[in-house]
Write an enzyme that holds these catalytic residues in place. Structure first.
Site, short mmCIF file in Angstrom:
data_model
loop_
_atom_site.label_atom_id
_atom_site.label_comp_id
_atom_site.label_asym_id
_atom_site.label_seq_id
_atom_site.Cartn_x
_atom_site.Cartn_y
_atom_site.Cartn_z
N SER A 90 -5.92 8.21 0.70
CA SER A 90 -6.04 7.19 -0.34
C SER A 90 -6.76 5.97 0.19
O SER A 90 -6.82 4.95 -0.47
CB SER A 90 -4.65 6.80 -0.83
OG SER A 90 -3.98 7.93 -1.29
N GLY A 91 -7.27 6.06 1.40
CA GLY A 91 -7.93 4.93 2.00
C GLY A 91 -6.94 4.00 2.68
O GLY A 91 -7.28 2.92 3.12
N GLN A 92 -5.69 4.44 2.76
CA GLN A 92 -4.67 3.61 3.39
C GLN A 92 -4.59 3.92 4.87
O GLN A 92 -4.01 4.92 5.28
CB GLN A 92 -3.31 3.83 2.72
CG GLN A 92 -3.22 3.15 1.38
CD GLN A 92 -2.65 4.08 0.33
OE1 GLN A 92 -2.71 5.28 0.47
NE2 GLN A 92 -2.12 3.52 -0.72
N SER A 93 -5.20 3.08 5.66
CA SER A 93 -5.28 3.35 7.09
C SER A 93 -3.92 3.36 7.77
O SER A 93 -3.76 3.88 8.85
CB SER A 93 -6.19 2.34 7.77
OG SER A 93 -5.76 1.05 7.49
#
Ligand code: G3D
Ligand code: MG
Length: 190
Positions: A72-75
């Site tokens: 989700s692009g959540q690093s």
């Protein structure tokens, strides 16, 4: 010949399981695309962090061993998926061609991936599906290639192909390239 029979034949050269990690931003079409590749009833799917929708799905098909991540692009959660890098034989990256706005996020995530210590120096096939080609506003594979600056990838064989994960169009072509490239690399290492 069905796609699975085709895949079994294609990867029949492998003596050990071929591990393939399938990545891409959420909603790019990974689950849809993968539904063309897997057998029913041989799938394990579970939410790792259900509240943020981060899902990992694993399934085996013959000698193919797939691990699929929805990023989700959540690093924050990158530590979870990077543990699979060290022994992956290939990476499939699914792009949503109808989502030009998030191409920059995809580019960022790809840059992080390629710079990872377990991947940066290794040569392995990198297959991009420019998915949702049927969408009226879809970027072409060439436009995706430019937006992601794929030509800057020097030490890995890569390929981008258009796909429609719903109809399956283009999926076989990409998998064919992957099989051929894995075989070439394996032969070269002998
Ligand atoms: P993800 O697993 O990467 O998160 P999904 O993505 O496979 O769940 O797909 C997200 C949405 O995109 C789904 O729509 C799916 O049907 C659609 N989709 C996947 N591939 C394509 C494609 O090639 N073309 C088009 N037009 N749509 C596609 P919904 O409506 O179910 O959310
Ligand atoms: Mg999914």
């Amino acid at each position: 010949m069905g796609l699975f029979a085709f895949l079994s034949t294609l990867f029949g050269f492998a003596k050990t399981p071929v591990k393939i990690v399938v990545l891409g931003l959420d909603n790019s079409g990974k689950t849809t695309l993968i539904s063309h590749l897997k057998d029913e009833g041989n799938t394990q799917s579970f939410d790792v962090v259900p509240t943020v929708g981060f899902t990992v799905e694993k399934f085996k098909k013959g000698k193919l061993d797939f691990t699929i991540f929805d990023m989700s692009g959540q690093s924050t959660y990158r530590g979870l998926w990077e543990s699979y890098y060290a022994d992956t034989d290939a990476i499939i990256w699914v792009l949503d061609c109808s989502d030009k706005l998030r191409m920059s996020i995809a580019k960022h995530e790809l840059g992080v991936l390629l710079g990872h210590r377990d991947l940066a120096e290794r040569s392995f096939p990198l297959l991009f599906f420019a998915n949702k080609m049927d969408s009226h506003c879809a970027l072409s594979p060439v436009e995706c290639m430019q937006l992601l600056a794929l030509e800057e990838i020097q030490n890995k064989p890569w390929h981008i192909t258009g796909s429609n994960a719903i109809s399956g169009e283009g999926v076989d072509d990409g998998i064919q390239w992957l099989g051929d490239t894995l075989e070439k690399l394996r032969t070269a290492r002998k």
